[in-house]
Design a protein around this motif. Structure first.
Motif, PDB file in Angstrom:
ATOM      1  N   CYS A 115      40.561  35.912  45.856  1.00 33.81           N
ATOM      2  CA  CYS A 115      40.281  34.373  45.619  1.00 33.81           C
ATOM      3  C   CYS A 115      38.922  33.963  46.002  1.00 33.81           C
ATOM      4  O   CYS A 115      38.511  32.896  45.413  1.00 33.81           O
ATOM      5  N   CYS A 118      38.232  32.738  51.225  1.00 31.89           N
ATOM      6  CA  CYS A 118      37.896  32.517  52.757  1.00 31.89           C
ATOM      7  C   CYS A 118      36.388  33.170  53.193  1.00 31.89           C
ATOM      8  O   CYS A 118      36.399  33.724  54.285  1.00 31.89           O
ATOM      9  N   CYS A 131      39.625  37.399  55.088  1.00 32.01           N
ATOM     10  CA  CYS A 131      40.788  38.418  55.001  1.00 32.01           C
ATOM     11  C   CYS A 131      40.757  39.704  55.047  1.00 32.01           C
ATOM     12  O   CYS A 131      41.590  40.536  55.164  1.00 32.01           O
TER      13      CYS A 131
HETATM   14  S1  FES Z   1      39.838  36.655  49.443  1.00 27.18           S
HETATM   15 FE1  FES Z   1      41.400  35.247  49.125  1.00 27.18          FE
HETATM   16  S2  FES Z   1      42.095  34.724  51.195  1.00 27.18           S
HETATM   17 FE2  FES Z   1      40.106  36.112  51.338  1.00 27.18          FE
END
Ligand code: FES
Length: 153
Positions: A115, A118, A131
């Motif tokens: 995503c 982070c 992450c």
């Molecule tokens: S890329 Fe989604 S939480 Fe790290």
């Protein structure tokens, strides 16, 4: 060193280091005394507090409490402005950024590297993913001039 955000991990860090017989100085900072975790949560550590209003410990930023000289490891977590102050002040006091571990507090949507929620700016360009590359990373791996404060802006 904990500046409010992220302090919850530190009682466990202190306990783990004490089990390894490591001497520990715990710097905790907050706006007021009411926002500080009690020193008893860091039993066995030399606890030094700082508050913005002076209601407990030193009056001023927790980063003012840094000890001069290197030869120790520093673990830090807190709001981005506090961490930026830390990485600016540390070299002046003879503390290398490579000896500082930063516990990143970023929004995490997936925890799998897809995503990009982070992402934090990496030194030399590009981004690290909390992450995947963290959540703890050495301070010299980050580009502090591009760091934003995801929780406080
Ligand atoms: S890329 Fe989604 S939480 Fe790290």
């Amino acid at each position: 060193m904990a500046g409010g955000l992220g302090v919850a991990v530190f009682p466990g860090v202190v306990a783990a280091l004490l089990a390894r017989r490591r001497p520990i100085t715990m710097f905790i900072g907050a706006r007021t005394a009411a926002q500080l975790l009690p020193a008893r949560r860091f039993a066995g550590a030399d606890v030094r507090a700082a508050t913005d209003d002076g209601s407990a410990g030193y009056r001023g930023p927790v980063t003012d409490l840094l000890l001069r000289g290197g030869g120790y490891e520093l673990f830090a977590c807190g709001p981005t402005p506090m961490l930026q102050a830390l990485v600016q002040r540390a070299p002046v006091l003879g503390i290398s950024l490579g000896s500082i571990q930063i516990a990143l507090e970023t929004p995490m949507g997936c925890g799998l590297g897809t995503c990009l929620g982070c992402a934090v700016p990496g030194r030399g360009g590009g981004y690290l993913l909390s992450c995947q590359h963290g959540p703890c990373v050495r301070a010299d791996r980050l580009d502090w001039s591009r760091m934003t404060d995801a929780f406080h802006d």
